[in-house]
Design a protein around this motif. Structure first.
Motif, mmCIF file in Angstrom:
data_model
loop_
_atom_site.group_PDB
_atom_site.id
_atom_site.type_symbol
_atom_site.label_atom_id
_atom_site.label_comp_id
_atom_site.label_asym_id
_atom_site.label_seq_id
_atom_site.Cartn_x
_atom_site.Cartn_y
_atom_site.Cartn_z
ATOM 1 N N THR A 51 0.858 -1.184 0.000
ATOM 2 C CA THR A 51 0.000 0.000 0.000
ATOM 3 C C THR A 51 0.890 1.228 0.000
ATOM 4 O OG1 THR A 51 -0.194 -0.106 2.411
ATOM 5 C CG2 THR A 51 -1.965 -1.097 1.116
ATOM 6 N N VAL A 52 0.454 2.241 -0.740
ATOM 7 C CA VAL A 52 1.278 3.424 -0.990
ATOM 8 C C VAL A 52 0.522 4.663 -0.528
ATOM 9 C CG1 VAL A 52 2.353 4.812 -2.802
ATOM 10 C CG2 VAL A 52 2.360 2.313 -2.975
ATOM 11 N N SER A 89 -0.913 8.199 -0.736
ATOM 12 C CA SER A 89 -1.186 9.133 -1.818
ATOM 13 C C SER A 89 -1.002 10.566 -1.336
ATOM 14 C CB SER A 89 -2.598 8.911 -2.356
ATOM 15 O OG SER A 89 -2.797 9.597 -3.571
ATOM 16 N N MET A 129 -4.142 5.351 1.691
ATOM 17 C CA MET A 129 -3.253 4.250 1.347
ATOM 18 C C MET A 129 -3.824 3.494 0.146
ATOM 19 S SD MET A 129 -0.844 4.778 3.421
ATOM 20 C CE MET A 129 0.182 3.321 3.175
ATOM 21 N N LEU A 146 -1.278 -1.464 -4.281
ATOM 22 C CA LEU A 146 -0.464 -1.564 -5.494
ATOM 23 C C LEU A 146 0.034 -3.000 -5.612
ATOM 24 C CD1 LEU A 146 1.093 -0.201 -7.884
ATOM 25 C CD2 LEU A 146 2.945 0.247 -6.252
ATOM 26 N N ASP A 194 -3.402 9.263 -7.262
ATOM 27 C CA ASP A 194 -3.045 7.950 -6.719
ATOM 28 C C ASP A 194 -2.032 7.254 -7.629
ATOM 29 O OD1 ASP A 194 -4.801 8.371 -4.647
ATOM 30 O OD2 ASP A 194 -6.309 6.930 -5.326
ATOM 31 N N CYS A 201 1.855 6.128 -6.806
ATOM 32 C CA CYS A 201 2.389 4.772 -7.009
ATOM 33 C C CYS A 201 3.675 4.813 -7.829
ATOM 34 C CB CYS A 201 1.339 3.897 -7.696
ATOM 35 S SG CYS A 201 -0.059 3.461 -6.641
ATOM 36 N N TYR A 249 6.460 6.019 -5.628
ATOM 37 C CA TYR A 249 6.869 4.941 -4.714
ATOM 38 C C TYR A 249 7.845 3.994 -5.402
ATOM 39 C CZ TYR A 249 6.506 0.482 -2.221
ATOM 40 O OH TYR A 249 6.804 -0.702 -1.580
ATOM 41 N N GLU A 293 11.585 3.446 -4.034
ATOM 42 C CA GLU A 293 12.006 2.142 -3.521
ATOM 43 C C GLU A 293 13.013 1.443 -4.426
ATOM 44 O OE1 GLU A 293 11.180 0.793 -0.539
ATOM 45 O OE2 GLU A 293 10.272 2.761 -0.153
#
Length: 733
Positions: free
Chosen positions: A468-469, A471, A476, A479, A555, A559, A562, A566
Motif C-alpha cells: 500500500t502506498v 497518496s 493508502m 499496489l 493515486d 504509485c 513509490y 524504492e
C-alpha cells in the motif's frame, strides 16, 4: 456462469482494446496531412475554454477521414519497425497453442444443459457449443464465421441466452466490434435458426418467458453509429420466435410508461425471473443504484403492465436476488464496504430489512450466491485477496470455506435458491483460473474446468508483492507488483503501470501469460488500485468520481513515485497504460507530471471529458463524471479533461493513442483530438502515435489475431520507450 470472473478480464480487455488498422506496413511515405483545426473558444462555467481541434469531431468530413488514415499509416510503420514486436506475437501464438481449447461465457439451465463458447488455436473467435451435463457429449451449435449480412463484416458472439429449459437460444452477434448486435433465435435440438433477424440490439439483455417461445429485448433507434441521439429512448419489446420483428409489442419504454419518469438517456430493461415468478423492470445507466419496479408475470399482456415500485435510487440497492417470498439486497447504505439485507418480496420494507451479512470491517463484501444449502459470500481484502464463506439458512455466523488454493479472485455461480449447486471460479496473478463445484455436505471441491489445461513453466518463479502506498492526501492505495524472482532493485527495470479507477469496478488478480511477457523481459507489471474503482468498497469509488476525480490520477502518480523511491525503477523507465474511462487516469497523470513517465498509452480513452455529453454514449455517463449543465460538475469535467490540460512547449512522454472508428462507448474523435493537440504541444521530440482501427470498436469482440497484435503494440512500444535494448529500432544512417 462463466469461465471468466466478473472483473478479472478487465485488465486483459483494456490492454487488448484497440487493434491494428487495415493498412500496409512499410508503405511509401506520403505527404503530411495536418489535423483540421479552427479557433473555437467557449465560455463554460465561468471559464474560457479553447478547443482548437473541434473540427475533428466531424467524422463525416473527408479531410478528417484522410487525417485519421494518414496517422494510422504513420503509427503502423513506426510500430512495425520495433525489433522485438514480432517476437512477442510469436510467443503469444505459442502460448495460445498450449491450450487445446478455451471455454468462456458458460450458461447452465436448471435441467443441466450447458451452453458455452469455445475457442481452439485454429479459431479467431469463439464458437457456440452445447452438452447435457458437465460430462455430456459435446455438440457444436453455431460458428459465427459462417454468418454474413452481406456487408463483409466479421461477426463475434457477444452473448448466449437459453430459455428456461434450454430448448431455445437467443444468440447475439456483433459486427466489427461495433456492439451493434443482431439477435438470432435457435432451436437447440434441431439446430435450426429462425428466419427473423433483430438488429440494433446493443443493450438487448434477452429474457425468456415461461412459454419458452417468447422473450423480451431492448432495441435502439434506427440511427447511425455516430448519431449523438442514437442511444436515447431505446425500447423494450416482446418477441415470439418465428414471427416478424415488425409485429413485436413495445412493452416498456419512456413512451409506453410516461408515469415512471424515465429519462431519454436511461436504458429501459425488463427481466422475467422464473424463480420468483415476477417481472422486474429497470432504468439503467452507469449509476449503480437500482431504479426498479415489479409486477406479476401474468400482467404481461401488453403495454399496460401495473408496475409497483421496488427500489428508488436513494434506497442504494446495488444488486438483489429474489426467492418465492424474500428479497436479498446488496447495499452500501450505512455500510461503505457493503452488507446484505433481507426483506419481504410481497411487501418490501427496506428501512426495516433484516441484516443477513453485516459490514465486515476491513473487508469488502464482494459477491454472494443463494442456494438451497445456504448463503455463500466472498470477502475481498484490498481488492487483491478473496475468501469464501458459507452461512446456513438457520442463521449464525458465516463459516470460512477452505479453498483449493489461495485466491486473488473468486466468482460465484449457482442455479438459484432452490438448487444445491454452487460453482466457484478461482484465480490469481500467477495462478490460472480453475472452475470448481462445491459440495456443502462433504465440504469438498470438484474441479469442473471446461477449458483445457496448459502449463507455463516460464512463470513458475514469479514474485507477487502486494503493498500500500500513501497518496497525496495520506490515503493508502493498494499496489500489486508482479516480477521475476530475484529482480535487482537498481532503478533500471522497465515498469508498466496499469490502472482504471471508474464506475466502482475493481481490477482483481488474474493470470494472463501474454501480458506477463513484460515480466519475461525483466520488467515489473504494476497494477495501481486507484480511487474511482471498487477495491475498497463504495467509498473508494465515490472518492474518485466527479469533483473527487483528481484522486484517481494523483493515486497513480503516488504509485509511480513509490516505485522510484524504492529503487524498482526511474522515470525514464516507467510506462503507463489504461483504456476507456482509464483514459482520464493516464491522460491527466501525464499532463500533471510529464517528468515522471517515459511513455503513456491510453487506449480508446476518454480524453476529452468536457465534450462527453456531445457523444452518443455520453449522457448515460453523467452519473459518473458529471454534466456541463451543473456549474460544479462542469468545473470537475474541465479538471479531468486531459485534452484541455495540454500546454505548448512541455516535454511530454512518448504516447501511443488508439481509437476505434466503430466504437459505441468512446467516440473516435476523443482520443484523436488529444493526439493531435499532443503532437502540436510536446517539446520532448518523443513520438506521438495515433492509430485507429476502422474495422473495430472498443476492443470488445476483437478477433484473436487482432488481440495479439494490439497487445504486442502496447508491450513493444512501452519497452522501446523505457529503453529495453531488444526493442530499439535501428537508426537510419
Amino acid at each position: 456462469m462463466t469461465e471468466r470472473t466478473r472483473l478479472s478480464g478487465l485488465l486483459q480487455a483494456a490492454l487488448l482494446f484497440c487493434a491494428i488498422p487495415a493498412t500496409t506496413a512499410g508503405s511509401a511515405p506520403r505527404q503530411e496531412i495536418a489535423a483540421p483545426k479552427d479557433g473555437t473558444v467557449e465560455k463554460l462555467c465561468g471559464q474560457r475554454v479553447a478547443d482548437p481541434y473541434r473540427p475533428l469531431e466531424n467524422l463525416a468530413d473527408p479531410r478528417v477521414q484522410r487525417w485519421f488514415h494518414r496517422e494510422s499509416e504513420r503509427a503502423r510503420a513506426a510500430l512495425d519497425a520495433i525489433p522485438g514486436r514480432a517476437g512477442l506475437i510469436g510467443k503469444m501464438v505459442e502460448f495460445d497453442g498450449r491450450r487445446s481449447a478455451k471455454v468462456y461465457n458458460l450458461a447452465i439451465t436448471d435441467n443441466d444443459r450447458y451452453f458455452y463458447l469455445k475457442q481452439t488455436p485454429a479459431d479467431e473467435t469463439g464458437r457456440l457449443f452445447f452438452r447435457k451435463g458437465y460430462r455430456g457429449a459435446e455438440r457444436e451449435l453455431f460458428n459465427p464465421a459462417t454468418f454474413s449480412d452481406g456487408s463483409g463484416a466479421h461477426f463475434t458472439i457477444s452473448s448466449v441466452t437459453p430459455n428456461i429449459d434450454g430448448s431455445r437460444l437467443v444468440v447475439t452477434l456483433s459486427p466489427n466490434g461495433s456492439e451493434n448486435a443482431v439477435l438470432l433465435v435457435m432451436e437447440v435440438d434441431s439446430g435450426n435458426i429462425s428466419p427473423e433477424r433483430i438488429d440494433r440490439c446493443w443493450f438487448a439483455s434477452p429474457s425468456w418467458l415461461p412459454d419458452g417461445e417468447s422473450f423480451l429485448y431492448n432495441r435502439l433507434n434506427p440511427s447511425s453509429l455516430h448519431d449523438r441521439d442514437r442511444e436515447k429512448d431505446s425500447r423494450v419489446f416482446l418477441h415470439r420466435a418465428g414471427t416478424d420483428p415488425a409485429t413485436d409489442i413495445e412493452v416498456f419504454s419512456r413512451a409506453v410508461n410516461p408515469a415512471l419518469g424515465i429519462r431519454p438517456e436511461e436504458i429501459p430493461a425488463l427481466h422475467y425471473d422464473h424463480k420468483s415468478g415476477y417481472l422486474f423492470a429497470f432504468t439503467e445507466s452507469v449509476d449503480p443504484r437500482l431504479n426498479a419496479w415489479y409486477a406479476p408475470m401474468q400482467a404481461i399482456t401488453g403495454p399496460g403492465i401495473p408496475w409497483k415500485r421496488l427500489f428508488r435510487p436513494e434506497d442504494q440497492v446495488y444488486d438483489f436476488t429474489a426467492t418465492k417470498s424474500d428479497l436479498y439486497l446488496y447495499t452500501p447504505k450505512s455500510a461503505p464496504r457493503y452488507r446484505l439485507l433481507k426483506t419481504s418480496l410481497a411487501a418490501p420494507d427496506i428501512e426495516h430489512a433484516e441484516t443477513v451479512i453485516p459490514e465486515q470491517g476491513d473487508a469488502t463484501l464482494s459477491g454472494y450466491a443463494v442456494t438451497s444449502g445456504g448463503l455463500f459470500y466472498t470477502l475481498s481484502f484490498n481488492g487483491v485477496r478473496e475468501e469464501l464463506y458459507r452461512k446456513a439458512e438457520s442463521g449464525g455466523q458465516g463459516q470460512k470455506v477452505s479453498l483449493p488454493f489461495d485466491a486473488g479472485t473468486i466468482s460465484l455461480g449457482s442455479k438459484g435458491f432452490d438448487k444445491p449447486e454452487l460453482w466457484t471460479v478461482i484465480g490469481g496473478w500467477n495462478h490460472d483460473f480453475r472452475r470448481y463445484r462445491y459440495d456443502a455436505a462433504s465440504r469438498s471441491f470438484t474441479d469442473e474446468t471446461l477449458s483445457s489445461p496448459a502449463a507455463y513453466p516460464e512463470y513458475q518463479e514469479l514474485t507477487v508483492e502486494e503493498v500500500t502506498v500513501p497518496s497525496h492526501d495520506g490515503a493508502m492505495v493498494p499496489l500489486s507488483l508482479i516480477h521475476a524472482k530475484g529482480m535487482a532493485r537498481d532503478g533500471r527495470s522497465p515498469v508498466l503501470i496499469y490502472g482504471y479507477g471508474a464506475y466502482g469496478n475493481s481490477v482483481t488478480p488474474f493470470f494472463a501469460p501474454s501480458l506477463l511477457l513484460w515480466t519475461a523481459k525483466g520488467g515489473v507489471l504494476a497494477v495501481a488500485h486507484v480511487r474511482g474503482g471498487g477495491e475498497l468498497g463504495d467509498a473508494w469509488h465515490k472518492a474518485g468520481m466527479k469533483g473527487t476525480k483528481p484522486n484517481t490520477w494523483k493515486d497513480l502518480i503516488a504509485c509511480a513515485e513509490y516505485l522510484v523511491r524504492e529503487g524498482y525503477t526511474s522515470p525514464r523507465h516507467i510506462a503507463i497504460n489504461a483504456a476507456s474511462a482509464g483514459g482520464i487516469l493516464v491522460g491527466r497523470a501525464m499532463t500533471e507530471r510529464p517528468d515522471l513517465f517515459a511513455a503513456a498509452m491510453p487506449q480508446v480513452g476518454l480524453m476529452n471529458a468536457l465534450r462527453g455529453e456531445e457523444t452518443p454514449n455520453g449522457p448515460a455517463n453523467v452519473p459518473e463524471f458529471g454534466s456541463v449543465k451543473n456549474p460544479q460538475e462542469c468545473r470537475a469535467l474541465i479538471e479531468m479533461d486531459a485534452y484541455l490540460h495540454l500546454k505548448k512547449g512541455v516535454r511530454y512522454p512518448a504516447a501511443l493513442v488508439t481509437a476505434g472508428m466503430n466504437d459505441p462507448r468512446v467516440i473516435a474523435w476523443e482520443p484523436a483530438k488529444f493526439a493531435a493537440r499532443l503532437q502540436a504541444s510536446t517539446a520532448s521530440g518523443k513520438p506521438v502515435l495515433l492509430f485507429t482501427d476502422f474495422e473495430a470498436g472498443h476492443g470488445i469482440g476483437d478477433r484473436k489475431t487482432k488481440q495479439f497484435e494490439s497487445l504486442a503494440d502496447i508491450l513493444s512500444f512501452g519497452l522501446w520507450q523505457t529503453g529495453h535494448p531488444e526493442f530499439q529500432p535501428v537508426k537510419k544512417p
